[in-house]
Motif scaffolding. Structure first.
Motif, PDB file in Angstrom:
ATOM      1  N   UNK A 189       0.822  -1.216   0.000  1.00  0.00           N
ATOM      2  CA  UNK A 189       0.000   0.000   0.000  1.00  0.00           C
ATOM      3  C   UNK A 189       0.852   1.261   0.000  1.00  0.00           C
ATOM      4  N   UNK A 190       2.021   1.222   0.608  1.00  0.00           N
ATOM      5  CA  UNK A 190       2.885   2.390   0.644  1.00  0.00           C
ATOM      6  C   UNK A 190       3.470   2.730  -0.722  1.00  0.00           C
ATOM      7  N   UNK A 191       3.351   1.823  -1.656  1.00  0.00           N
ATOM      8  CA  UNK A 191       3.822   2.084  -3.018  1.00  0.00           C
ATOM      9  C   UNK A 191       2.850   2.974  -3.788  1.00  0.00           C
ATOM     10  N   UNK A 192       1.632   3.107  -3.272  1.00  0.00           N
ATOM     11  CA  UNK A 192       0.595   3.874  -3.975  1.00  0.00           C
ATOM     12  C   UNK A 192       0.629   5.344  -3.572  1.00  0.00           C
ATOM     13  N   UNK A 193       0.319   6.220  -4.518  1.00  0.00           N
ATOM     14  CA  UNK A 193       0.167   7.630  -4.155  1.00  0.00           C
ATOM     15  C   UNK A 193      -1.184   7.815  -3.474  1.00  0.00           C
ATOM     16  N   UNK A 194      -1.365   8.941  -2.805  1.00  0.00           N
ATOM     17  CA  UNK A 194      -2.561   9.158  -1.980  1.00  0.00           C
ATOM     18  C   UNK A 194      -3.849   9.073  -2.786  1.00  0.00           C
ATOM     19  N   UNK A 195      -3.860   9.665  -3.960  1.00  0.00           N
ATOM     20  CA  UNK A 195      -5.079   9.657  -4.787  1.00  0.00           C
ATOM     21  C   UNK A 195      -5.483   8.233  -5.157  1.00  0.00           C
ATOM     22  N   UNK A 196      -4.519   7.432  -5.551  1.00  0.00           N
ATOM     23  CA  UNK A 196      -4.805   6.037  -5.919  1.00  0.00           C
ATOM     24  C   UNK A 196      -5.267   5.243  -4.723  1.00  0.00           C
ATOM     25  N   UNK A 197      -4.598   5.466  -3.582  1.00  0.00           N
ATOM     26  CA  UNK A 197      -4.970   4.770  -2.339  1.00  0.00           C
ATOM     27  C   UNK A 197      -6.440   5.023  -2.009  1.00  0.00           C
ATOM     28  N   UNK A 198      -6.849   6.291  -2.036  1.00  0.00           N
ATOM     29  CA  UNK A 198      -8.220   6.644  -1.670  1.00  0.00           C
ATOM     30  C   UNK A 198      -9.226   6.185  -2.717  1.00  0.00           C
ATOM     31  N   UNK A 199      -8.861   6.273  -3.993  1.00  0.00           N
ATOM     32  CA  UNK A 199      -9.758   5.788  -5.056  1.00  0.00           C
ATOM     33  C   UNK A 199     -10.000   4.284  -4.913  1.00  0.00           C
ATOM     34  N   UNK A 200      -8.920   3.549  -4.658  1.00  0.00           N
ATOM     35  CA  UNK A 200      -9.047   2.099  -4.507  1.00  0.00           C
ATOM     36  C   UNK A 200      -9.919   1.739  -3.298  1.00  0.00           C
ATOM     37  N   UNK A 201      -9.741   2.492  -2.221  1.00  0.00           N
ATOM     38  CA  UNK A 201     -10.539   2.236  -1.013  1.00  0.00           C
ATOM     39  C   UNK A 201     -12.021   2.505  -1.295  1.00  0.00           C
ATOM     40  N   UNK A 202     -12.286   3.613  -1.964  1.00  0.00           N
ATOM     41  CA  UNK A 202     -13.670   3.969  -2.306  1.00  0.00           C
ATOM     42  C   UNK A 202     -14.305   2.886  -3.185  1.00  0.00           C
ATOM     43  N   UNK A 203     -13.581   2.482  -4.224  1.00  0.00           N
ATOM     44  CA  UNK A 203     -14.122   1.496  -5.160  1.00  0.00           C
ATOM     45  C   UNK A 203     -14.301   0.131  -4.503  1.00  0.00           C
ATOM     46  N   UNK A 204     -13.424  -0.184  -3.570  1.00  0.00           N
ATOM     47  CA  UNK A 204     -13.507  -1.459  -2.858  1.00  0.00           C
ATOM     48  C   UNK A 204     -14.870  -1.618  -2.184  1.00  0.00           C
ATOM     49  N   UNK A 205     -15.320  -0.570  -1.509  1.00  0.00           N
ATOM     50  CA  UNK A 205     -16.588  -0.662  -0.786  1.00  0.00           C
ATOM     51  C   UNK A 205     -17.792  -0.405  -1.688  1.00  0.00           C
ATOM     52  N   UNK A 206     -17.606   0.387  -2.734  1.00  0.00           N
ATOM     53  CA  UNK A 206     -18.723   0.670  -3.645  1.00  0.00           C
ATOM     54  C   UNK A 206     -19.146  -0.581  -4.419  1.00  0.00           C
ATOM     55  N   UNK A 207     -18.188  -1.445  -4.721  1.00  0.00           N
ATOM     56  CA  UNK A 207     -18.532  -2.614  -5.553  1.00  0.00           C
ATOM     57  C   UNK A 207     -19.167  -3.743  -4.745  1.00  0.00           C
ATOM     58  N   UNK A 208     -19.204  -3.611  -3.424  1.00  0.00           N
ATOM     59  CA  UNK A 208     -19.853  -4.646  -2.617  1.00  0.00           C
ATOM     60  C   UNK A 208     -21.354  -4.620  -2.874  1.00  0.00           C
ATOM     61  N   UNK A 209     -21.933  -5.772  -3.055  1.00  0.00           N
ATOM     62  CA  UNK A 209     -23.365  -5.817  -3.320  1.00  0.00           C
ATOM     63  C   UNK A 209     -23.792  -7.099  -3.985  1.00  0.00           C
ATOM     64  N   UNK A 210     -22.813  -7.908  -4.405  1.00  0.00           N
ATOM     65  CA  UNK A 210     -23.150  -9.210  -4.965  1.00  0.00           C
ATOM     66  C   UNK A 210     -23.816 -10.041  -3.873  1.00  0.00           C
ATOM     67  N   UNK A 211     -24.987 -10.581  -4.163  1.00  0.00           N
ATOM     68  CA  UNK A 211     -25.752 -11.321  -3.156  1.00  0.00           C
ATOM     69  C   UNK A 211     -25.772 -12.799  -3.511  1.00  0.00           C
ATOM     70  N   UNK A 212     -25.287 -13.597  -2.593  1.00  0.00           N
ATOM     71  CA  UNK A 212     -25.336 -15.043  -2.767  1.00  0.00           C
ATOM     72  C   UNK A 212     -26.656 -15.544  -2.192  1.00  0.00           C
ATOM     73  N   UNK A 213     -27.300 -16.496  -2.850  1.00  0.00           N
ATOM     74  CA  UNK A 213     -28.613 -16.944  -2.424  1.00  0.00           C
ATOM     75  C   UNK A 213     -28.570 -18.017  -1.347  1.00  0.00           C
ATOM     76  N   UNK A 214     -27.419 -18.151  -0.690  1.00  0.00           N
ATOM     77  CA  UNK A 214     -27.278 -19.196   0.320  1.00  0.00           C
ATOM     78  C   UNK A 214     -28.270 -19.002   1.463  1.00  0.00           C
ATOM     79  N   UNK A 215     -28.494 -17.746   1.863  1.00  0.00           N
ATOM     80  CA  UNK A 215     -29.424 -17.485   2.971  1.00  0.00           C
ATOM     81  C   UNK A 215     -30.810 -18.027   2.624  1.00  0.00           C
TER      82      UNK A 215
END
Length: 329
Positions: free
Chosen positions: A293-319
């Motif tokens: 993570x220290x290899x990334x510049x601040x803008x990339x770090x924050x963009x990746x973090x934002x996208x990481x949580x935004x893409x969550x939403x795939x629902x498995x029908x196991x429940x």
């Protein structure tokens, strides 16, 4: 003898027999080495068999084991130096959530984490790892300080949930957790989050937003406890084992769903069986993640973090599958 879980009983009985034979050899000066080796091999095979086929409910039991390493245990084993910092500068110092400045292999970091007790008295003092609003505000204060001085943040989660008492609600429990999640999304230094035991509900999320979210092998991470889920769905807390299966709470489930980034292996039998080895595995993974993570510049770090949580939403029908299976039976 340390506390053991029901599914471990055959293994514990075998280990006790091995200990008895070793003691007998010493007392009577009789060589039973071959028999001991045979039983040790059998014990190793049995341990591998048991822990390769654990059900979600059994994994939850390991995650809740009273002898699992705490945040302060890991800090003692991983860090070269540690200075604990106290208080939220508003209300008080919450003993259920600890944090401070540390050095790991000469690298300054900030570590925060839930802290459970090992005895009844200590657990009462630590509120069983259930943090109050002042705990989350203390954590945010330390994270903002880490950002100011460019220190990576390590967040260790082990809580059944945020404390739901009247006083905590009066002091803004929901606001404190929500603010932490919002602020953590924009902190400009690497954040490594690790579930080391229980990852319960908003209590976990309050220090759970990071660039990497990892889970130890025998831990769980859930929107609510299986007992609470069972009480809501079936009006019966005794259905908790069914709920644990339906909730997708294990590290492997959540890795498949993309909620976490990777898992960290535990020593045979769980982290409580070998603190030093568990801490070593945890440290190696954290240091590798920080290095990347220290290899990334601040803008990339924050963009990746934002996208990481935004893409969550795939629902498995196991429940739905589990609920339908239960209804059919």
């Amino acid at each position: 003898m340390s506390e053991y879980l029901e599914f471990e009983k055959p293994l514990i009985e075998l280990e006790e027999k091995i200990n008895e034979l070793n003691s007998f050899m010493q007392d009577k000066d009789i060589d039973l080495t071959d028999e001991v080796k045979r039983l040790e091999k059998r014990a190793n095979n049995l341990r591998e068999e048991i822990f390769s086929e654990l059900k979600p409910w059994e994994i939850l039991k390991i995650a809740r084991h009273g002898e699992r390493p705490t945040t302060l245990d890991y800090i003692d084993l991983i860090c070269d130096e540690f200075v604990e910092l106290h208080g939220d500068r508003t209300y008080g110092d919450d003993q259920a959530l600890v944090g401070g400045i540390a050095k790991i292999d000469n690298m300054p970091v900030t570590i925060i984490g839930h802290q459970k007790g090992k005895t009844t008295k200590d657990n009462i003092n630590r509120n069983f790892g259930m943090a109050h609003p002042e705990g989350y505000r203390k954590a945010l204060r330390l994270m903002e300080q880490a950002e100011k001085f460019g220190r990576p943040i390590i967040s260790l989660i082990n809580t059944p949930g945020a404390y739901p008492g009247i006083g905590a609600e009066e002091r803004g429990q929901a606001e404190a957790i929500a603010k932490n999640m919002m602020e953590m999304s924009g902190i400009s230094v690497p954040i490594i989050v690790v579930i080391t035991g229980e990852g319960g509900s908003g209590g976990a999320l309050g220090i759970g937003v990071g660039d990497r979210v990892l889970m130890l092998e025998y831990t769980y991470y859930s929107v609510c406890s299986p007992e609470a889920c069972a009480a809501i769905l079936w009006k019966d807390a005794n259905e908790a084992e069914t709920a644990a299966k339906a909730l997708n709470i294990t590290a492997q489930d959540l890795l498949e769903l993309g909620i976490i980034d990777s898992t960290i292996a535990e020593p045979p039998g769980g982290a409580h069986k070998n603190y030093e080895r568990s801490a070593q595995l945890l440290k190696e993974t954290i240091m590798q993640e920080i290095s990347e993570l220290q290899e990334l510049d601040t803008a990339t770090l924050l963009d990746n973090r934002y996208n990481k949580f935004r893409k969550m939403g795939y629902i498995k029908n196991k429940f739905e599958e589990v609920v339908e299976e239960k209804q059919a039976n």
